[in-house]
Design a protein around this motif. Structure first.
Motif, short mmCIF file in Angstrom:
data_model
loop_
_atom_site.label_atom_id
_atom_site.label_comp_id
_atom_site.label_asym_id
_atom_site.label_seq_id
_atom_site.Cartn_x
_atom_site.Cartn_y
_atom_site.Cartn_z
N VAL A 1 -3.71 -25.44 9.85
CA VAL A 1 -4.17 -25.16 8.49
C VAL A 1 -3.98 -23.68 8.20
O VAL A 1 -4.23 -22.82 9.05
N VAL A 2 -3.54 -23.36 6.97
CA VAL A 2 -3.40 -21.98 6.52
C VAL A 2 -4.28 -21.80 5.29
O VAL A 2 -4.15 -22.53 4.29
N PHE A 3 -5.19 -20.84 5.32
CA PHE A 3 -6.06 -20.51 4.19
C PHE A 3 -5.36 -19.39 3.42
O PHE A 3 -5.21 -18.26 3.92
N THR A 4 -4.89 -19.70 2.22
CA THR A 4 -3.99 -18.81 1.48
C THR A 4 -4.74 -17.95 0.48
O THR A 4 -5.81 -18.29 -0.02
N ASN A 5 -4.14 -16.79 0.19
CA ASN A 5 -4.60 -15.87 -0.84
C ASN A 5 -6.07 -15.49 -0.68
O ASN A 5 -6.85 -15.48 -1.62
N ILE A 6 -6.43 -15.18 0.56
CA ILE A 6 -7.78 -14.70 0.82
C ILE A 6 -7.85 -13.23 0.40
O ILE A 6 -7.10 -12.38 0.91
N ALA A 7 -8.73 -12.92 -0.56
CA ALA A 7 -8.82 -11.56 -1.09
C ALA A 7 -9.43 -10.63 -0.07
O ALA A 7 -10.46 -10.95 0.56
N LEU A 8 -8.81 -9.48 0.11
CA LEU A 8 -9.39 -8.43 0.96
C LEU A 8 -10.45 -7.68 0.16
O LEU A 8 -10.30 -7.45 -1.05
N PRO A 9 -11.53 -7.26 0.80
CA PRO A 9 -12.59 -6.55 0.07
C PRO A 9 -12.20 -5.13 -0.32
O PRO A 9 -12.90 -4.48 -1.09
N PHE A 10 -11.11 -4.64 0.22
CA PHE A 10 -10.60 -3.31 -0.09
C PHE A 10 -9.09 -3.32 0.14
O PHE A 10 -8.55 -4.19 0.83
N ASN A 11 -8.40 -2.39 -0.48
CA ASN A 11 -6.96 -2.26 -0.25
C ASN A 11 -6.73 -1.81 1.19
O ASN A 11 -7.36 -0.85 1.66
N PHE A 12 -5.83 -2.52 1.86
CA PHE A 12 -5.57 -2.20 3.27
C PHE A 12 -4.08 -1.93 3.46
O PHE A 12 -3.23 -2.70 3.00
N THR A 13 -3.77 -0.81 4.13
CA THR A 13 -2.38 -0.40 4.36
C THR A 13 -2.00 -0.68 5.81
O THR A 13 -2.65 -0.17 6.73
N LEU A 14 -0.96 -1.49 5.98
CA LEU A 14 -0.37 -1.74 7.30
C LEU A 14 1.04 -1.15 7.30
O LEU A 14 1.84 -1.47 6.40
N TYR A 15 1.33 -0.33 8.27
CA TYR A 15 2.56 0.47 8.28
C TYR A 15 2.57 1.32 7.01
O TYR A 15 1.72 2.19 6.87
N THR A 16 3.45 1.04 6.05
CA THR A 16 3.49 1.86 4.83
C THR A 16 3.23 1.04 3.57
O THR A 16 3.41 1.55 2.47
N THR A 17 2.83 -0.22 3.73
CA THR A 17 2.61 -1.10 2.57
C THR A 17 1.13 -1.42 2.44
O THR A 17 0.46 -1.72 3.43
N THR A 18 0.62 -1.37 1.20
CA THR A 18 -0.77 -1.66 0.92
C THR A 18 -0.91 -3.10 0.42
O THR A 18 -0.12 -3.54 -0.44
#
Length: 828
Positions: free
Chosen positions: A67-84
């Motif tokens: 099962v994949v739970f899609t479009n789960i909103a993050l409580p804050f903007n999170f940057t991984l590598y160089t993409t937020t």
């Protein structure tokens, strides 16, 4: 029922099929180029594990299998590598994909993958959250803290391995994303299953790590793939190193050091951006020459002094975080080393020859010159390319096979291989004498002959790739891999990369230049696994031609020639060139001295018999007439005859060869008019005027040669003006062998086993023909039934009654062309 996954080489992998892959565990596995995205570094953390499942404030996303739970909103903007990112997809199979991205499915893979989207893999495996087995089993989320220090936790609580059931056990782990600093933590409370699932404990069938979006190269950090890489209570934090970019200096040019095929080069260290960031305390500097091992530079320093081999070399500079070893920046610099030192050529000492009695010349030999140089006497480099079209690929850790036929007559030294590969890898080079065909699964037939470094991109990327050919410099043996003349099987193993290659179709399987031929080939998904064939390796072979120095004689007679005193002295000169075009010469002299103190009194034989040669002529030289001695060179005397009675008062006719002596005329040979006659002969020393006299008789002792021409008359025939009746042929017939008559062997079609071919033969000789052999382009052994009929075959192919079985031919002894399209071999 699970779905199947389609992989390269078109094989299907079922859900429950056991997968045996070669796993590699790295503390940090990175792939970078200058100015490329840095890789996270996995470091240990000590934060205690806090369960969020079933706690107030926690959110239960759900449970299930795949099962994949899609479009789960993050409580804050999170940057991984160089993409937020603002949303994520969370899978029960232990992964998080940052949107936009794609599902990762149940089948894990090593990193980097070729799947779109950045992703976190705390425990990517075929997991199963079943609340019917464990109440509350599933995926939970929770937000703790206040801005700007919030923490978002995703927890997989009491998740089983597929097919979860009572007694199989479960595991619990979580991912924590930190608003402050964009930190990432993987935390593990329990990573051990029970019962029949203990074989999945600690990540033995899982991928643990993270990767950025698809790129070339794709940034990633791999903690473990199908290895026991995590333990109960473990905490892993991923830290992104601060950038510190080295700025390499310009291309540098050096000359080889005296007596060495390399330069002792002093090279200034790169500068850095930001300035001074590589301080030797927190950030260090290291370098690699031509893909070799990295060497740390002790800072502060202004330069390094290293030995750099002849040719074009690449220094890779890396800044790195001293505490973790993680790469912080990369730059490359070209170092060219030119060979301007000429070779050394050694000739033999001067030679003095004293001739013996009667000698005019002597065959003289001497030791051949020898040459040495600071660099091997290699010619080249040469490069033979195949193709870069791709179209198929093997698995990471697979192999490609092909043959190299060295037809140069000298050793070749392979210095680099071009590789159509997905990512950085070392290339293990295996060789065997003779073809690779039939030995792909027999490791005992092969020798690990060398390695090549393909860790520096750009790379073609995972299948289908983009056709980029990555140079893999041969680092072992030092200086390159040597192959002697003849046929060699080659096997290339890429432990951490896919090979992209092309399906063979006959026309695309052979590549040649003036020195070597590459015949392709096959491929396997694992080391010495079952091969797929035919497959065309995409890449190139860069090589030089080795062997002894090519020493050329540029002046004087050849070694072993006849050296005559009248042309003495002689100058013998040689020249040699090295691979860089530097030349050297050497020379010596040969002096031929005449026989000293010859007798001044000449004594002639009074009864000399002279036989004419096959041309019915003969010259008579002094050695045939004189007796006694010792005499000087016989060519220094003149022999004459008086053919007119009374003998003794001339005219005298010179019949000896040799130098032109004034007053003696040109040499005239004896001929057929002289056969059976006796003449007076005299020998004169032109230098002293001394003479002697005798007689000679001329003979012809060679028998005549009778030549008969063969003539052939057709049987059962008569000339047009003959009135005689036809005569029957004699029996047995005289069989006259003839050269074979060939058609072609470039087949582009074929028929089924048991088929037929038809053609006409017109006999233009006027004589019967006896066919003794037929060449066949056939797939395998067979007996050939031969049918014949008078006239054309056209229109009678389906008329059995029109034909007579006149013979059979044995086509059971190979070699054979093989099944369509065949290789063009003609079987007698």
């Amino acid at each position: 029922m699970k779905k199947f996954s389609t992989l390269s080489e078109c094989f299907l992998k079922a859900k429950r099929q056991a997968i045996s892959l070669f796993a590699l565990l790295f503390a940090v596995l990175s792939s970078q180029v200058a100015h490329a995205q840095l890789n996270y570094v996995a470091v240990a953390c000590a934060d205690p594990y806090v369960v969020i499942a079933n706690q107030p404030g926690s959110t239960y996303l759900g449970s299930g299998d795949d099962v994949v739970f899609t479009n789960i909103a993050l409580p804050f903007n999170f940057t991984l590598y160089t993409t937020t990112y603002t949303t994520v997809n969370i899978g029960t199979n232990g992964f998080i994909v940052l949107n936009p991205g794609t599902n990762r499915g149940f089948g894990n893979a090593t990193l980097p993958t070729a799947i779109a989207g950045a992703a976190l893999y705390p425990f990517w495996d075929d997991l199963d959250a079943d609340p019917l087995v464990v109440a509350g089993s599933g995926v939970y989320t929770r937000v703790d803290g206040t801005a700007p220090n919030r923490i978002f936790t995703i927890e997989w609580w009491r998740i089983g391995h597929f097919n979860m059931a009572a007694g199989t056990g479960d595991i619990t782990f979580q991912v924590r994303l930190f608003e402050n600093g964009n930190r990432v933590q993987f935390k593990y409370q329990d990573v051990e299953f029970d019962g029949p699932h203990v074989g999945f404990n600690n990540g033995l069938s899982a991928t643990i790590g993270l990767e950025d979006v698809v790129a070339t190269p794709r940034p990633f950090t791999l903690v473990g793939f199908n290895t026991a890489s995590v333990t109960n209570g473990q905490c892993i934090e991923f830290v992104l190193p601060q950038a510190c970019t080295p700025i390499a200096g310009p291309t540098l040019n050096f000359n080889t050091s005296p007596g060495l095929c390399a330069a002792t080069a002093t090279i200034a260290l790169p500068t850095f951006n930001p300035p001074g960031c590589a301080n030797g305390v927190t950030v260090g500097l290291r370098y690699s020459l031509n893909g070799g091992p990295f060497v740390n530079v002790t800072l502060p320093a202004a330069n390094i002094t290293i030995t750099v081999p002849k040719g074009s070399n690449v220094i890779t500079w890396q800044t790195f975080v001293i505490s973790s070893g993680a790469t912080a920046g990369v730059a490359t610099q070209i170092i060219n080393v030119n060979d301007n030192e000429p070779p050394k050529l050694n000739c033999p000492q001067n030679i003095i020859v004293n001739l013996g009695p009667g000698e005019c010349c002597r065959n003289i030999t001497w030791p051949e010159p020898t040459a040495t140089d600071n660099c091997p006497f290699l010619q080249g480099p040469f490069q033979l390319n195949t193709i870069n079209l791709g179209g198929n690929a093997g698995s990471v850790g697979g192999m490609v096979f092909f043959n190299i036929n060295n037809t140069s007559g000298q050793p070749i030294v392979i210095t680099a291989l071009g590789m159509n590969i997905s990512a950085a890898t070392l290339v293990n080079i295996y060789t065997k004498a003779g073809t690779h065909v039939g030995f792909e699964t027999n490791p005992a037939a092969w020798t690990l002959a060398g390695t090549a470094n393909a860790n520096t991109g750009p790379f073609s990327g995972p299948f289908p790739g983009n056709g980029t050919i990555t140079p893999a410099i041969v680092t072992t043996p030092s200086g390159g891999l040597t192959l002697g003349p003849g046929l060699w099987g080659i096997a290339l193993h890429t432990p951490t990369a896919q090979n992209n290659y092309t399906n063979g179709n006959g026309a695309n399987q052979t590549y040649s230049d003036a020195n070597i031929t590459i015949n392709l080939g096959s491929a396997a998904n694992t080391l010495w696994g079952a091969p797929f064939t035919p497959r065309v390796w995409n890449g190139f072979v860069r090589y030089q031609i080795g062997g002894n120095a090519q020493i050329i004689q540029t002046a004087g007679p050849a070694n072993g020639s006849s050296f005559c005193k009248e042309d003495s002295p002689f100058t013998i000169r040689y020249q040699v060139a090295d691979a860089a075009g530097n030349t050297a010469t050497c020379s010596f002299t040969i002096t031929v001295n005449p026989f000293p103190n010859p007798t001044q009194v000449l004594t002639c034989n009074n009864n000399v018999q002279v036989s004419l040669d096959q041309n019915c002529s003969a010259f008579v030289n002094a050695d045939q007439v004189l007796e006694g001695g010792p005499y000087k060179c016989y060519n220094d005397y003149v022999v004459e005859v008086d053919k007119t009675m009374p003998f003794g008062n001339g005219p005298w006719i010179r019949i000896s060869q040799g130098p032109n002596f004034p007053g003696f005329g040109a040499p005239t040979p004896l001929g057929p008019d002289d056969v059976g006659k006796t003449y007076q002969v005299r020998v004169t020393d032109p230098a002293t005027g001394q003479r002697c006299w005798g007689t000679i008789t001329i003979e012809d002792k060679l028998p005549p040669v009778l030549s008969c021409q063969e003539a052939f008359v057709p049987c059962n025939d008569k000339t047009k003006d003959s009135a005689e009746p036809f005569e029957p042929c004699a029996d047995p017939l005289t069989v006259l062998p003839a050269a074979p008559l060939f058609t072609i062997n470039t087949a582009n079609n074929g028929n089924a086993v048991g088929g037929m071919v038809f053609f006409n033969i017109t006999n233009l000789t006027g004589l019967p023909l006896e066919i003794t052999s037929i060449g066949m382009n056939i797939s395998g052994p067979t007996v050939v039934n031969i049918y014949a009929r008078p006239g054309t075959h056209v229109g009678f192919e389906t008329n059995v009654g029109a034909w007579t079985l006149v013979g059979t031919a044995d086509g059971t002894v190979g070699p054979f062309s093989g099944a369509f399209p065949g290789n063009g071999t003609i079987t007698p």
